[in-house]
Scaffold this active site. Structure first.
Site, PDB file in Angstrom:
ATOM      1  CE  LYS A 124      -7.713   1.129   0.873  1.00 31.01           C
ATOM      2  NZ  LYS A 124      -6.976   0.203   1.711  1.00 31.01           N
ATOM      3  CG  HIS A 151      -3.863  -0.764  -2.413  1.00 30.27           C
ATOM      4  ND1 HIS A 151      -4.412   0.477  -2.232  1.00 30.27           N
ATOM      5  CD2 HIS A 151      -3.421  -1.153  -1.188  1.00 30.27           C
ATOM      6  CE1 HIS A 151      -4.279   0.841  -0.962  1.00 30.27           C
ATOM      7  NE2 HIS A 151      -3.686  -0.144  -0.312  1.00 30.27           N
ATOM      8  CB  SER A 203      -0.977  -0.010   1.170  1.00 33.80           C
ATOM      9  OG  SER A 203      -0.308  -0.248   2.378  1.00 33.80           O
TER      10      SER A 203
HETATM   11  C1  LIG Z   1      -6.991   0.027   3.187  1.00 31.48           C
HETATM   12  C2  LIG Z   1      -6.405  -1.286   3.478  1.00 31.48           C
HETATM   13  C3  LIG Z   1      -6.996  -2.168   4.379  1.00 31.48           C
HETATM   14  C4  LIG Z   1      -8.175  -1.786   5.225  1.00 31.48           C
HETATM   15  O1  LIG Z   1      -9.348  -1.751   4.476  1.00 31.48           O
HETATM   16  P1  LIG Z   1     -10.552  -0.841   4.991  1.00 31.48           P
HETATM   17  O2  LIG Z   1     -11.727  -1.356   4.265  1.00 31.48           O
HETATM   18  O3  LIG Z   1     -10.177   0.556   4.633  1.00 31.48           O
HETATM   19  O4  LIG Z   1     -10.645  -1.042   6.470  1.00 31.48           O
HETATM   20  C5  LIG Z   1      -6.455  -3.420   4.522  1.00 31.48           C
HETATM   21  N1  LIG Z   1      -5.354  -3.785   3.839  1.00 31.48           N
HETATM   22  C6  LIG Z   1      -4.732  -2.943   2.991  1.00 31.48           C
HETATM   23  C7  LIG Z   1      -3.517  -3.404   2.264  1.00 31.48           C
HETATM   24  C8  LIG Z   1      -5.228  -1.664   2.788  1.00 31.48           C
HETATM   25  O5  LIG Z   1      -4.611  -0.823   1.984  1.00 31.48           O
END
Ligand SMILES: *Cc1c(COP(=O)(O)O)cnc(C)c1O
Length: 389
Positions: free
Chosen positions: A238, A206, A178
């Site tokens: 996302k 992602h 990330s």
């Molecule tokens: C954003 C993210 C999460 C958490 O997801 P949410 O739905 O925002 O709680 C978990 N793992 C990774 C790699 C992320 O980037």
């Protein structure tokens, strides 16, 4: 007494340049952001396909509100599992080609559910050093042995797996990291999971919606062979532009999670409006080749525009484009200079990234226009010429 440590801690964060500052936005998520009365172009969100306020999704939420109201009223295992939740799980399982899927309120909760439900004391977790915070917390919650291997180092991982005498083993990785934007070596990880009789948990926060044919994610992008030991976590806040997450995989794993995962059982099911929104969002992802092609083109445009700057762009082919600055203060200063010019790219500092690797995390979205990328490139070139940092 109880206040002293907090005051010292806050002062320390401030002097280390680590205080986080929230900004309040007065416009919907998108490249055109309205922040404290200032109009800026945002390169911050994870809304990679620009779906966060797509009219078809908004319309689906309106229609669902008429039919379902707002709240779900209870946990999924009591009376909060409504038809849109169920339809969404079926759709997700089919979309990613797995037996079953389970819908969670957030990705953080999904990770806290998967890991401690599958491994416990006397078991072992093998985790990439650059994994997301939620995977680290999940490993701590599991109370299993937590072996962290250097980022992407398959030789060390193989060695640690070979040495392990744990009853059950679980390999844990981000698919797209990330803060770096690079891809895990998924085929190699799966081969090691097969060889050492481990589960492989892949967090595709992602990659889902962005990578692979029709946006089916990193697993499809890497053409991984079907394997029951592969457990996929995808987030829906996302690229999908809404909220929530899912875990998909072998029927036995999903059944076990539904029976035993505390972050699934002891929380209220999210609003059916979100599930209704997501059903439309998955359709848009599936038919979103144009959006993904535009995003890829923007990535190329940014990367070629920034070539030759004093700061290194990390080797990422994804929407996450980190520009390595180094010192915290320098990263913050650069971010502030850009902001003053109407361009918003956040400075990411430790502990989110290793010390000495503060960076600008530029995230691109299919909602960006070429001219917005060009403006960012021009501003960064000016800042580099102005120096020093
Ligand atoms: C954003 C993210 C999460 C958490 O997801 P949410 O739905 O925002 O709680 C978990 N793992 C990774 C790699 C992320 O980037």
């Amino acid at each position: 007494m109880i206040w002293d440590e907090l005051e010292v801690g806050l002062a320390q964060l401030a002097s280390d340049g680590l205080l986080r500052r929230r900004r309040t936005l007065d416009a919907p998520c998108g490249p055109a952001a309205l922040v404290d009365g200032q109009q800026v172009v945002a390169f911050c969100s994870n809304d990679y396909l620009g779906l966060a306020n797509h009219p078809a999704i908004v319309a689906a939420v309106r229609a669902a509100a008429e039919h379902w109201g707002v709240g779900s009223g209870a946990s999924h295992v009591v009376s909060g599992h409504l038809r849109p939740h169920d339809a969404l799980e079926e759709r997700l399982a089919t979309f990613v080609g797995r037996e079953r899927a389970l819908y969670f309120t957030t990705g953080y909760m999904a990770n806290l559910a998967i890991v401690p439900t599958l491994v416990e004391r006397n078991d072992a977790i093998f985790a990439d050093r650059l994994n997301h915070a939620s995977l680290i917390d999940a490993a701590l919650l599991a109370r299993a042995q937590h072996v962290r291997f250097p980022h992407g180092d398959m030789a060390v991982l193989a060695e640690r797996l070979a040495q392990s005498r744990a009853r059950r083993k679980l390999i844990l990785t981000d698919a797209v990291f990330s803060m770096d934007g690079d891809l895990a070596l998924l085929p190699e990880l799966l081969a090691l999971a097969e060889r050492f009789d481990a589960w492989l948990v892949v967090d595709d926060a992602h990659g889902f919606g962005v990578l692979g044919p029709q946006g089916r994610g990193s697993i499809a992008h890497c053409n991984l062979p079907p394997s029951p030991r592969l457990i996929l976590m995808g987030t829906l806040g996302k690229a999908a532009g809404v909220s929530g997450a899912f875990v998909a995989g072998d029927r036995r794993v999903i059944d076990w999670l539904m029976q035993r995962a505390r972050p699934y059982i002891f929380t209220t099911a999210s609003s059916p409006l979100l599930a209704a929104a997501l059903l439309v969002s998955i359709d848009l992802i599936e038919r979103g080749d144009d959006r993904r092609a535009h995003l890829r083109q923007l990535i190329d445009r940014l990367r070629s525009g920034l070539a030759g700057l004093p700061w290194r762009l990390l080797p990422s082919l994804t929407a996450i484009q980190p520009l390595l600055i180094g010192e915290n203060a320098a990263a913050v200063q650069l971010s502030e200079r850009l902001f003053a010019r109407g361009l918003w790219a956040p400075a990411i500092r430790p502990p989110t990234v290793p010390i000495g690797t503060a960076r600008l995390r530029i995230s691109l979205s299919a909602a960006h226009a070429d001219a917005q990328i060009d403006a960012l490139v021009a501003a960064l070139r000016d800042c580099a010429a102005d120096g020093p940092f």
